[in-house]
Design a protein around this motif. Structure first.
Motif, PDB file in Angstrom:
ATOM      1  N   THR A   1       0.844  -1.191   0.000  1.00 39.61           N
ATOM      2  CA  THR A   1       0.000   0.000   0.000  1.00 39.61           C
ATOM      3  C   THR A   1       0.882   1.245   0.000  1.00 39.61           C
ATOM      4  N   ASP A   2       0.232   2.403  -0.060  1.00 42.33           N
ATOM      5  CA  ASP A   2       0.970   3.655  -0.012  1.00 42.33           C
ATOM      6  C   ASP A   2       1.697   3.823   1.318  1.00 42.33           C
ATOM      7  N   ALA A   3       1.132   3.280   2.392  1.00 46.06           N
ATOM      8  CA  ALA A   3       1.776   3.383   3.706  1.00 46.06           C
ATOM      9  C   ALA A   3       3.119   2.652   3.713  1.00 46.06           C
ATOM     10  N   ASP A   4       3.204   1.552   2.982  1.00 45.18           N
ATOM     11  CA  ASP A   4       4.481   0.828   2.881  1.00 45.18           C
ATOM     12  C   ASP A   4       5.523   1.682   2.157  1.00 45.18           C
ATOM     13  N   ALA A   5       5.106   2.351   1.103  1.00 37.71           N
ATOM     14  CA  ALA A   5       6.029   3.201   0.358  1.00 37.71           C
ATOM     15  C   ALA A   5       6.491   4.382   1.206  1.00 37.71           C
ATOM     16  N   ILE A   6       5.585   4.964   1.958  1.00 41.28           N
ATOM     17  CA  ILE A   6       5.949   6.091   2.811  1.00 41.28           C
ATOM     18  C   ILE A   6       6.921   5.632   3.898  1.00 41.28           C
ATOM     19  N   ARG A   7       6.733   4.423   4.418  1.00 44.23           N
ATOM     20  CA  ARG A   7       7.652   3.890   5.421  1.00 44.23           C
ATOM     21  C   ARG A   7       9.053   3.722   4.830  1.00 44.23           C
ATOM     22  N   VAL A   8       9.141   3.210   3.603  1.00 48.43           N
ATOM     23  CA  VAL A   8      10.436   3.070   2.933  1.00 48.43           C
ATOM     24  C   VAL A   8      11.067   4.443   2.719  1.00 48.43           C
ATOM     25  N   GLY A   9      10.256   5.427   2.325  1.00 49.88           N
ATOM     26  CA  GLY A   9      10.761   6.781   2.120  1.00 49.88           C
ATOM     27  C   GLY A   9      11.279   7.406   3.399  1.00 49.88           C
ATOM     28  N   LYS A  10      10.575   7.172   4.510  1.00 52.65           N
ATOM     29  CA  LYS A  10      11.028   7.715   5.798  1.00 52.65           C
ATOM     30  C   LYS A  10      12.345   7.089   6.227  1.00 52.65           C
ATOM     31  N   ILE A  11      12.501   5.799   5.959  1.00 58.25           N
ATOM     32  CA  ILE A  11      13.760   5.136   6.295  1.00 58.25           C
ATOM     33  C   ILE A  11      14.901   5.724   5.474  1.00 58.25           C
ATOM     34  N   ALA A  12      14.675   5.917   4.186  1.00 57.17           N
ATOM     35  CA  ALA A  12      15.705   6.503   3.329  1.00 57.17           C
ATOM     36  C   ALA A  12      16.033   7.928   3.774  1.00 57.17           C
ATOM     37  N   LEU A  13      15.017   8.685   4.133  1.00 59.54           N
ATOM     38  CA  LEU A  13      15.229  10.053   4.591  1.00 59.54           C
ATOM     39  C   LEU A  13      16.032  10.080   5.889  1.00 59.54           C
ATOM     40  N   ASN A  14      15.713   9.181   6.816  1.00 54.07           N
ATOM     41  CA  ASN A  14      16.456   9.128   8.075  1.00 54.07           C
ATOM     42  C   ASN A  14      17.905   8.701   7.869  1.00 54.07           C
ATOM     43  N   ILE A  15      18.138   7.756   6.976  1.00 58.43           N
ATOM     44  CA  ILE A  15      19.517   7.350   6.676  1.00 58.43           C
ATOM     45  C   ILE A  15      20.286   8.520   6.084  1.00 58.43           C
ATOM     46  N   GLY A  16      19.661   9.236   5.162  1.00 56.26           N
ATOM     47  CA  GLY A  16      20.322  10.381   4.540  1.00 56.26           C
ATOM     48  C   GLY A  16      20.663  11.473   5.538  1.00 56.26           C
ATOM     49  N   VAL A  17      19.729  11.791   6.416  1.00 57.38           N
ATOM     50  CA  VAL A  17      19.981  12.817   7.433  1.00 57.38           C
ATOM     51  C   VAL A  17      21.085  12.352   8.381  1.00 57.38           C
ATOM     52  N   GLY A  18      21.062  11.075   8.750  1.00 52.00           N
ATOM     53  CA  GLY A  18      22.102  10.543   9.623  1.00 52.00           C
ATOM     54  C   GLY A  18      23.481  10.624   8.991  1.00 52.00           C
ATOM     55  N   LEU A  19      23.576  10.307   7.716  1.00 55.77           N
ATOM     56  CA  LEU A  19      24.861  10.401   7.027  1.00 55.77           C
ATOM     57  C   LEU A  19      25.335  11.849   6.924  1.00 55.77           C
ATOM     58  N   LEU A  20      24.403  12.764   6.692  1.00 55.97           N
ATOM     59  CA  LEU A  20      24.787  14.179   6.624  1.00 55.97           C
ATOM     60  C   LEU A  20      25.229  14.707   7.987  1.00 55.97           C
ATOM     61  N   VAL A  21      24.581  14.254   9.056  1.00 54.88           N
ATOM     62  CA  VAL A  21      25.003  14.647  10.402  1.00 54.88           C
ATOM     63  C   VAL A  21      26.403  14.110  10.684  1.00 54.88           C
ATOM     64  N   LEU A  22      26.653  12.859  10.295  1.00 54.65           N
ATOM     65  CA  LEU A  22      27.980  12.280  10.461  1.00 54.65           C
ATOM     66  C   LEU A  22      29.022  13.057   9.666  1.00 54.65           C
ATOM     67  N   PHE A  23      28.663  13.490   8.456  1.00 53.43           N
ATOM     68  CA  PHE A  23      29.550  14.312   7.640  1.00 53.43           C
ATOM     69  C   PHE A  23      29.886  15.623   8.345  1.00 53.43           C
ATOM     70  N   VAL A  24      28.878  16.279   8.881  1.00 55.29           N
ATOM     71  CA  VAL A  24      29.107  17.553   9.588  1.00 55.29           C
ATOM     72  C   VAL A  24      29.988  17.340  10.809  1.00 55.29           C
ATOM     73  N   LEU A  25      29.757  16.269  11.552  1.00 55.18           N
ATOM     74  CA  LEU A  25      30.591  15.990  12.720  1.00 55.18           C
ATOM     75  C   LEU A  25      32.039  15.736  12.322  1.00 55.18           C
ATOM     76  N   LEU A  26      32.242  15.026  11.227  1.00 60.05           N
ATOM     77  CA  LEU A  26      33.613  14.816  10.760  1.00 60.05           C
ATOM     78  C   LEU A  26      34.249  16.123  10.304  1.00 60.05           C
ATOM     79  N   MET A  27      33.471  17.001   9.713  1.00 56.70           N
ATOM     80  CA  MET A  27      34.008  18.302   9.300  1.00 56.70           C
ATOM     81  C   MET A  27      34.419  19.137  10.502  1.00 56.70           C
ATOM     82  N   ILE A  28      33.676  19.032  11.574  1.00 56.68           N
ATOM     83  CA  ILE A  28      33.981  19.837  12.774  1.00 56.68           C
ATOM     84  C   ILE A  28      35.184  19.276  13.509  1.00 56.68           C
ATOM     85  N   PHE A  29      35.229  17.973  13.695  1.00 54.94           N
ATOM     86  CA  PHE A  29      36.226  17.388  14.588  1.00 54.94           C
ATOM     87  C   PHE A  29      37.473  16.854  13.905  1.00 54.94           C
TER      88      PHE A  29
END
Length: 76
Positions: free
Chosen positions: A47-75
């Motif tokens: 269903t559409d809810a399954d697709a939205i769940r997959v999208g949220k997971i991808a979005l969270n992974i992307g944000v997590g990787l960007l946060v890790l990138f920023v932390l590496l840039m700082i430290f």
């Protein structure tokens, strides 16, 4: 030193890619980005809810990787 730079570039590229794909799936409802989703939706196995769940997971992974990138840039 060069390996940290390569790691930062990989994190940045993957973070941006996952964030964009997650954004397109969740907010723009581009369910075609998910492999064979339209065919599975017609059959009724997903269903559409399954697709939205997959999208949220991808979005969270992307944000997590960007946060890790920023932390590496700082430290490093």
């Amino acid at each position: 030193m060069i390996t940290i730079l390569i790691l930062k570039l990989i994190l940045l590229a993957l973070g941006i890619t996952f964030s964009i794909v997650g954004y397109l799936i969740v907010f723009k409802k581009k369910f075609g980005l998910i492999n064979n989703f339209e065919a599975r939706k017609k059959v009724g196995s997903q269903t559409d809810a399954d697709a939205i769940r997959v999208g949220k997971i991808a979005l969270n992974i992307g944000v997590g990787l960007l946060v890790l990138f920023v932390l590496l840039m700082i430290f490093t």
